[in-house]
Design an enzyme around this catalytic site. Sequence first.
Site, short mmCIF file in Angstrom:
data_model
loop_
_atom_site.label_atom_id
_atom_site.label_comp_id
_atom_site.label_asym_id
_atom_site.label_seq_id
_atom_site.Cartn_x
_atom_site.Cartn_y
_atom_site.Cartn_z
NE ARG A 1 54.02 35.28 38.57
CZ ARG A 1 54.91 35.93 38.84
NH1 ARG A 1 55.63 35.99 37.73
NH2 ARG A 1 55.26 36.48 39.79
CE LYS B 1 63.11 34.90 40.80
NZ LYS B 1 61.98 35.02 39.70
CB SER C 1 57.60 39.85 42.42
OG SER C 1 56.89 39.06 41.94
CE LYS D 1 61.89 40.80 37.25
NZ LYS D 1 60.96 41.29 38.40
CB THR D 2 57.19 39.72 32.46
OG1 THR D 2 58.14 39.03 33.39
CG2 THR D 2 56.73 39.01 31.40
CG HIS E 1 65.27 39.42 39.88
ND1 HIS E 1 64.43 39.94 40.81
CD2 HIS E 1 64.35 38.58 39.15
CE1 HIS E 1 63.13 39.35 40.52
NE2 HIS E 1 63.09 38.66 39.48
N1 LIG Z 1 52.55 51.26 34.54
C1 LIG Z 1 53.01 50.08 34.45
N2 LIG Z 1 54.05 49.42 34.10
C2 LIG Z 1 54.21 48.04 34.25
N3 LIG Z 1 53.39 47.31 34.56
C3 LIG Z 1 52.08 47.80 34.74
C4 LIG Z 1 51.98 49.05 34.87
N4 LIG Z 1 50.38 49.24 35.39
C5 LIG Z 1 50.10 47.93 35.38
N5 LIG Z 1 50.98 47.00 35.07
C6 LIG Z 1 50.80 45.52 35.59
O1 LIG Z 1 51.77 45.16 36.43
C7 LIG Z 1 52.15 43.90 36.29
C8 LIG Z 1 53.57 43.79 36.10
O2 LIG Z 1 54.07 42.48 36.20
P1 LIG Z 1 55.38 41.68 35.34
O3 LIG Z 1 55.02 40.33 35.21
O4 LIG Z 1 56.01 42.44 34.50
O5 LIG Z 1 56.30 41.70 36.97
P2 LIG Z 1 57.84 41.21 36.86
O6 LIG Z 1 58.48 42.36 37.47
O7 LIG Z 1 58.17 40.56 35.64
O8 LIG Z 1 57.56 40.21 38.12
P3 LIG Z 1 58.03 38.71 38.53
O9 LIG Z 1 59.71 38.90 38.82
O10 LIG Z 1 57.53 38.32 39.66
O11 LIG Z 1 58.13 37.90 37.26
C9 LIG Z 1 51.79 43.44 35.13
O12 LIG Z 1 50.50 42.67 35.38
C10 LIG Z 1 51.06 44.68 34.22
O13 LIG Z 1 50.25 44.36 33.49
O1 LIG Z 2 59.61 33.72 41.50
C1 LIG Z 2 58.48 33.86 41.33
O2 LIG Z 2 57.46 33.09 41.74
C2 LIG Z 2 58.00 34.76 40.29
C3 LIG Z 2 59.07 35.78 40.03
O3 LIG Z 2 59.48 35.91 38.86
C4 LIG Z 2 59.66 36.67 41.21
O4 LIG Z 2 58.77 36.70 42.17
O5 LIG Z 2 60.45 37.44 41.13
CA LIG Z 3 58.58 38.34 35.31
MN LIG Z 4 61.19 37.39 38.96
#
Ligand SMILES: Nc1ncnc2c1ncn2[C@@H]1O[C@H](COP(=O)(O)OP(=O)(O)OP(=O)(O)O)[C@@H](O)[C@H]1O
Ligand SMILES: O=C([O-])CC(=O)C(=O)O
Ligand SMILES: [Ca+2]
Ligand SMILES: [Mn+2]
Length: 656
Positions: free
Chosen positions: A440, A319, A356, A360-361, A338
């Site tokens: 993670r 980050k 977060s 997204k992922t 982001h």
């Molecule tokens: N309806 C839903 N839609 C999306 N995700 C869900 C849902 N219900 C539960 N989840 C859970 O929520 C979490 C979403 O996390 P994800 O890793 O996609 O976050 P992110 O937006 O990529 O965050 P970061 O920027 O921190 O990586 C996952 O663990 C997923 O299994």
């Molecule tokens: O940065 C981290 O630790 C994980 C992430 O993707 C976020 O928080 O957006």
């Molecule tokens: Ca992610």
């Molecule tokens: Mn992120």
Amino acid sequence: MTSNEEAAGRQGLPKIQTDKSHDEICHDDSVPTVKAQTIDELHSLQMKKSAPSTPTPDKTQDVAFAPPSGQERQKQQLQSISASLASLTRGYGPKLVKGDPARKAETAGVSHVTQHPAHGTPTISVSDSSLKFTHVLYNLSPAELYEQAIKYEKGSFITSTGALATLSGAKTGRSPKDKRVVKDETTQDDLWWGKGSPNIEMDEQTFMVNRERAVDYLNSLEKVFVNDQFLNWDPQNRIKVRIVSARAYHSLFMHNMCIRPTPEELENFGTPDFTIYNAGQFPCNRYTHYMTSSTSIDLNLARREMVILGTQYAGEMKKGLFSVMHYLMPKRQILSLHSGSNMGKDGDVALFFGLSGTGKTTLSTDHNRFLIGDDEHCWSDTGVSNIEGGCYAKCIDLSREKEPDIWNAIKFGTVLENVVFEEHTREVDYTDKSVTENTRAAYPIEFIPNAKLPCVGPHPKNVILLACDAFGVLPPVSKLSLAQTMYHFISGYTALVAGTEDGIKEPQATFSACFGAAFIMLHPTKYAAMLAEKMQKHGATGWLVNTGWSGGRYGVGSRIKLAHTRKIIDAIHSGSLLNANYKKTEVFGLEIPSEIEGVPSDILDPVNTWADKDAYNETLLKLAGLFKNNFEVFVSHKIGIDNNLAEEILAAGPVF
Ligand SMILES: Nc1ncnc2c1ncn2[C@@H]1O[C@H](COP(=O)(O)OP(=O)(O)OP(=O)(O)O)[C@@H](O)[C@H]1O
Ligand SMILES: O=C([O-])CC(=O)C(=O)O
Ligand SMILES: [Ca+2]
Ligand SMILES: [Mn+2]
């Protein structure tokens, strides 16, 4: 043998007689023997030296035009790394030698470089540090990094699927309050400072104090890891980064998360555009000006350097570099985001914004679509490009059924942070939060079978804003006008559920401008104006998707089923949702569809799912009030788009 044993032998077993009557030599097996005379020789046969990846220069060529020889290039590389590690007071870098200090035979013959002060007089060593060598482990392969981690880093284990399980130490999330940015003549005017800004100032001198501390720490070690890699798949806007770190875990993490150079690209790497000094095991000095804890993550844009002290959480590096891109790219009229991004078979691209844990992922990793990237992108005049070379997925409650592609990506080469596994089988229990909720997995994007390589795509058709609404009052999906898209983009709402940011454990409403205020460097309205212009120009549609609660707030209702959210996202991608029947909600004025294939219609309007309608209305107004309060700081701010849109944006929030 003792005389007792001798006696026992004589009495017990009969004496073995070797039959010497045959002339032939006795072999213990029939396979050919190895070509080595000694154990050392045998071991030297085991490993082939890597072949040079560029041809050695033709001897007949004019020397002046010949590319540097392999040895010369190695020397230049070490000189460059020595310069990176130079103490600014001493003016020259440490003596370096390439290779693992534990493998003396291998390193003995390798040339080393010393950089002496410019005046060139022979130096008499005045400090112990100039007497020692630092071994450089340069762009090691995952296999080599596994060995380093397992041998030297406590808490490193191979899981049953081949991933490297590691511990990030005391910090299991980022420390945004410990981030500092050097305020100088340029950044004073360029960057966003003050209320709401993630950029907490520090001065140049203090940065140097912390830099020296990190460099001295790294130089005091027997060995350091150096990664030379790239950011951004757009070849025109690629950034060269160098990461100097003390742990194999950090080196493997960045190997996975940044773009991996080919051997040819690595040989011609030259000077990095940006350097990270990760001395995370070592604290900052709390007596240093601007320090409020033992952790400090310091960014100096003029020097193109970042220093990490007092936290081993690897996400700081990822980050931190993202922040740098949030500065460099807008200067080139490129929007940094982001967001996740994927592409359908017909070339339709979607962006997934969200804080977060909002999805997204999870949602950009879609078996029916090509993954461009899961977290950080650029939108330029030519389309979308991923900044990174890997993904960083949340693992808590990960299941093979719900997220098969992420599940299968957790194999040899993947870094698994802070998970708990069974002592003997090394099977990971993804439900276990004993170390942290923010477990993670970091893996190269190629581990996702339908990754789009190179990770670039055309202009987006859909812009999906994800919010995990713990209040349970936002609809599972709404279609947004451009003004509404901007309003929600600037607001950046979610309710943090897990502890990605150190210290946050209870769910709570969060507003984070541009869905990533922790990483942006300019005022949010600058990014918003660019997004509006690009969406308008390329005709992208905005959507708000609530991946959070339904049927009541957190504690009463439950999280919307991932399967339902996936159906909603499918309908956005296919274009079918664009033509559905819509009605407008009270207060937020959101357009919600009456039906979506595969989703129970009664959940589409959240009021239907609440048993207590008064509680629903009360909660809706409460959330609307929070939105309004948050947006107040932007009301006075000119949003640099055309004036009509700026006014529409202000009117696109909740009305009550
Ligand atoms: N309806 C839903 N839609 C999306 N995700 C869900 C849902 N219900 C539960 N989840 C859970 O929520 C979490 C979403 O996390 P994800 O890793 O996609 O976050 P992110 O937006 O990529 O965050 P970061 O920027 O921190 O990586 C996952 O663990 C997923 O299994
Ligand atoms: O940065 C981290 O630790 C994980 C992430 O993707 C976020 O928080 O957006
Ligand atoms: Ca992610
Ligand atoms: Mn992120």
